[in-house]
Design an enzyme around this catalytic site. Sequence first.
Site, PDB file in Angstrom:
ATOM      1  CB  CYS A  87      -0.972  -0.028   1.177  1.00  0.00           C
ATOM      2  SG  CYS A  87      -2.360   1.117   0.992  1.00  0.00           S
ATOM      3  CG  HIS A 192      -3.169  -3.281   3.739  1.00  0.00           C
ATOM      4  ND1 HIS A 192      -2.271  -2.586   4.526  1.00  0.00           N
ATOM      5  CD2 HIS A 192      -3.821  -2.350   2.997  1.00  0.00           C
ATOM      6  CE1 HIS A 192      -2.379  -1.296   4.269  1.00  0.00           C
ATOM      7  NE2 HIS A 192      -3.302  -1.122   3.350  1.00  0.00           N
ATOM      8  CD  GLU A 194      -0.371  -5.372   6.044  1.00  0.00           C
ATOM      9  OE1 GLU A 194      -0.811  -4.206   6.134  1.00  0.00           O
ATOM     10  OE2 GLU A 194      -0.074  -5.896   4.949  1.00  0.00           O
TER      11      GLU A 194
END
EC number: 4.3.3.6
Length: 229
Positions: A87, A192, A194
């Site tokens: 991002c 994202h 994560e």
Amino acid sequence: MSTTSTLTLPRIGVLAVQGDVREHLAALSALGAEAVTVRRPAELEQVDGLVIPGGESTVMDKLVRAFDLREPLVRRIREGLPVYGSCAGMIMLADRIADGRPDQQTLGGLDITVRRNAFGRQVDSFEQDLDYAWSDTASSGATGTVHAVFIRAPWVEQAGPDVQVLARVSEGAAAGRIVAVRQGNLMATSFHPEVGADRRIHAEFVSIVRAHRLQQSDARQSPEREDTA
């Protein structure tokens, strides 16, 4: 430069000036890497790879300069340090920003033009399954589609000839937009990885770091072999 032996765990830093630091540290640790935070130039010199997390790219840019990290980061990227940006991290790695603020700087390295907040504001965040062109399946073992989470995400408007496109938006008004790329040791996603339990994106990056360390080790040993021939 890191002097870590190829027999030890790769030490991968997460740029910890702003953004989703904790989540990336957890993902890297789960994959067996030595995950550390990077806030100072001396810490940057000790890592084998670096993750630039999501966050706010304009704030991250200002903090990188405030912490005297900008020049060391640019140098290490040019020297071949493996770096993954998610991002805002993608924006930081881009050579060009289509709609950046007048004083905004990037670290560069990826021959791409990005557009900030391309999908809209926070309320326009969305999730989508993407076809992903895994670039290192032999090492990471990753295959299949990726469930991507987009939060105020950028997209890539233009990619240079040496940039490998890994994923595009599959449906909706933004269908076809580039959202994941790789160029050499640099990798970036608009989304994202994560935030979920899927570690395959991080696993691919860890495999890039391992391959780079092996190349460095071979390069250091080759002159010795020539001397003893």
